[in-house]
Design an enzyme around this catalytic site. Structure first.
Site, short mmCIF file in Angstrom:
data_model
loop_
_atom_site.label_atom_id
_atom_site.label_comp_id
_atom_site.label_asym_id
_atom_site.label_seq_id
_atom_site.Cartn_x
_atom_site.Cartn_y
_atom_site.Cartn_z
N TRP A 99 -1.42 2.35 -6.64
CA TRP A 99 -1.51 1.20 -5.75
C TRP A 99 -0.51 1.29 -4.61
O TRP A 99 -0.84 1.02 -3.46
CB TRP A 99 -1.35 -0.11 -6.52
CG TRP A 99 -2.48 -0.33 -7.46
CD1 TRP A 99 -2.41 -0.39 -8.82
CD2 TRP A 99 -3.88 -0.50 -7.14
NE1 TRP A 99 -3.67 -0.57 -9.36
CE2 TRP A 99 -4.58 -0.64 -8.36
CE3 TRP A 99 -4.59 -0.53 -5.95
CZ2 TRP A 99 -5.96 -0.82 -8.41
CZ3 TRP A 99 -5.97 -0.71 -5.99
CH2 TRP A 99 -6.64 -0.85 -7.21
N ASP A 166 4.04 -6.46 -4.21
CA ASP A 166 2.70 -6.55 -4.79
C ASP A 166 2.90 -6.88 -6.27
O ASP A 166 3.33 -6.04 -7.05
CB ASP A 166 1.98 -5.21 -4.61
CG ASP A 166 0.61 -5.16 -5.30
OD1 ASP A 166 0.25 -6.14 -5.98
OD2 ASP A 166 -0.07 -4.13 -5.15
N LYS A 190 -5.79 -10.40 -12.34
CA LYS A 190 -5.05 -9.79 -13.44
C LYS A 190 -4.17 -10.75 -14.21
O LYS A 190 -3.70 -10.41 -15.27
CB LYS A 190 -4.25 -8.62 -12.94
CG LYS A 190 -5.18 -7.46 -12.65
CD LYS A 190 -4.60 -6.45 -11.73
CE LYS A 190 -5.67 -5.46 -11.35
NZ LYS A 190 -5.45 -4.94 -10.02
C1 LIG Z 1 -5.60 -4.25 -8.97
C2 LIG Z 1 -4.43 -4.03 -8.10
C3 LIG Z 1 -4.56 -4.01 -6.70
C4 LIG Z 1 -5.88 -4.15 -6.00
O1 LIG Z 1 -6.36 -5.42 -6.12
P1 LIG Z 1 -7.75 -5.85 -5.45
O2 LIG Z 1 -7.68 -7.33 -5.54
O3 LIG Z 1 -8.83 -5.24 -6.27
O4 LIG Z 1 -7.76 -5.35 -4.06
C5 LIG Z 1 -3.41 -3.84 -5.96
N1 LIG Z 1 -2.22 -3.70 -6.55
C6 LIG Z 1 -2.06 -3.70 -7.88
C7 LIG Z 1 -0.70 -3.55 -8.47
C8 LIG Z 1 -3.17 -3.87 -8.70
O5 LIG Z 1 -3.02 -3.88 -10.03
#
Ligand SMILES: *Cc1c(COP(=O)(O)O)cnc(C)c1O
Length: 358
Positions: A99, A166, A190
């Protein structure tokens, strides 16, 4: 019957949140309309989005000088929006796997990226130590690495340099000091709700730091702050799902309780991975082991049993433990709604499998 869900994202959500959202799909309160039908400009929907924002603020103890936004485009869209808005010349990134690598790729389109720390030398199997540079527009980190199973448990002190994180996959799973961050973002799917909505917690002074370049209206944070996340039609059902998920978090005892449960689940599963002679963890430094995405593999001599174990687990109603396609092995994602009972069932499977094969 509900399965033991270990999916990495979209993930298991609290049943109460699912039921209440299902009800609202039929009828939102007494509105005589579904949450799918009601106008986003109505007082009914305004109350929904306000409550979702307020719950964010309350649960994370967010200071007054921050805004909470709900946007589309996923966390992946933020990879581009961040440099688009804030990168003048140079930004610092911590590279901890897939990511963050994607975030770096986008940032490079807007200026110079300095990778200030990386765990690539060991195939991203630990969380690197971060030294803070002074001459950058911001520092970007990925607090939990969903694919590699590493996590940082401290809030870095970056002084005057804006820290952007993030937190897609560990949001609301531990107490954080929001005031250490200029911005925190993530996909909801998540830990805080269904897929299709992205949360952004942004310190208001960041809006004065927007770079002087033409930025499309939809990609400007200012647009969404000014319009209370309703410049365009927000993902109404998903915002409702977030609200219900956060209501559940609050009713359970808040982020502190989520953290306690996360530790309990992770200790139980890592304990079995370390004990069971068939399995081993993939993260080399135990202090970096994620509480949200627990990655493990078979010891060499059992690796031919991988598919058998997945099938055995599936027969026991366990879903979602196959490792990410880029790394293989196993990954059990134990987000907030995951229970000790779910983990016990997985541990039982590992022990039974050991009896049969080791
Ligand atoms: C899943 C994830 C993303 C991407 O998320 P989307 O909403 O599918 O764009 C980005 N960063 C991390 C750490 C993730 O687990």
């Amino acid at each position: 019957m509900r399965k033991h869900i270990f999916n990495a994202g979209p993930c298991k959500l609290p049943e109460q949140a699912l039921e209440n959202t299902a009800e609202a799909v039929k009828e939102l309160g007494n509105a005589g309309q579904s949450i799918m039908e009601v106008s986003h400009r109505s007082k009914e929907f305004q109350a929904v989005i306000d409550e979702a924002q307020d719950l964010f603020k309350e649960l994370l103890n967010i200071p007054e000088n921050y805004e909470v936004l709900f946007l589309g485009g996923g966390a992946s869209m933020q990879f581009a929006m961040i440099p688009y808005n804030f990168m003048n010349k140079k930004a610092a990134y911590v590279d901890t796997g897939s990511w963050s690598t994607k975030a770096i790729k986008e940032a490079k389109m807007f200026g110079e990226v300095e990778v200030i720390a990386s765990s690539e030398d060991k195939d991203f199997a630990y969380y690197p130590k971060v030294d803070v540079p002074k001459d950058v527009d911001y520092i970007h980190i990925t607090s939990n690495n969903t694919i590699r199973g590493t996590e940082i448990f401290e809030d870095l002190d970056t002084g005057d340099v804006p820290l952007i994180a993030d937190m897609s996959s560990d949001m609301m799973s531990r107490k954080i000091d929001v005031s250490k961050y200029a911005m925190i973002y993530g996909g909801a799917q998540k830990n805080v709700g269904p897929a299709g909505v992205t949360f952004v917690i942004i310190r208001k002074d960041m809006l004065d730091k927007v770079v002087d370049r033409p930025i499309p209206t939809m990609l400007k944070y200012e647009t969404h702050v000014k319009k209370g996340s309703m410049f365009n039609t927000p993902p109404c059902v998903n915002v409702f799902g977030v609200k219900e998920t956060l209501k559940w978090v609050k009713a359970q005892g808040g982020v502190e309780e989520m953290e306690r449960r996360a530790k309990e689940r992770a200790d139980m599963l890592y304990g079995e991975i370390d004990r069971n002679p068939m399995f081993k963890g993939t993260v080399i430094d135990k202090a970096s082991r994620s509480r949200m995405n627990i990655t493990f593999i078979f010891e060499e001599k059992y690796q031919n049993l991988q598919d058998d174990f997945l099938k055995y687990a599936a027969d026991n109603n366990i879903v979602g433990i196959k490792g990410h396609r880029s790394v293989g092995g196993f990954r059990a994602s134990t987000y907030n709604a995951s229970t000790v009972e779910d983990v016990k069932e997985l541990v039982n499977c590992m022990q039974e499998f050991e009896k049969q094969h080791a």
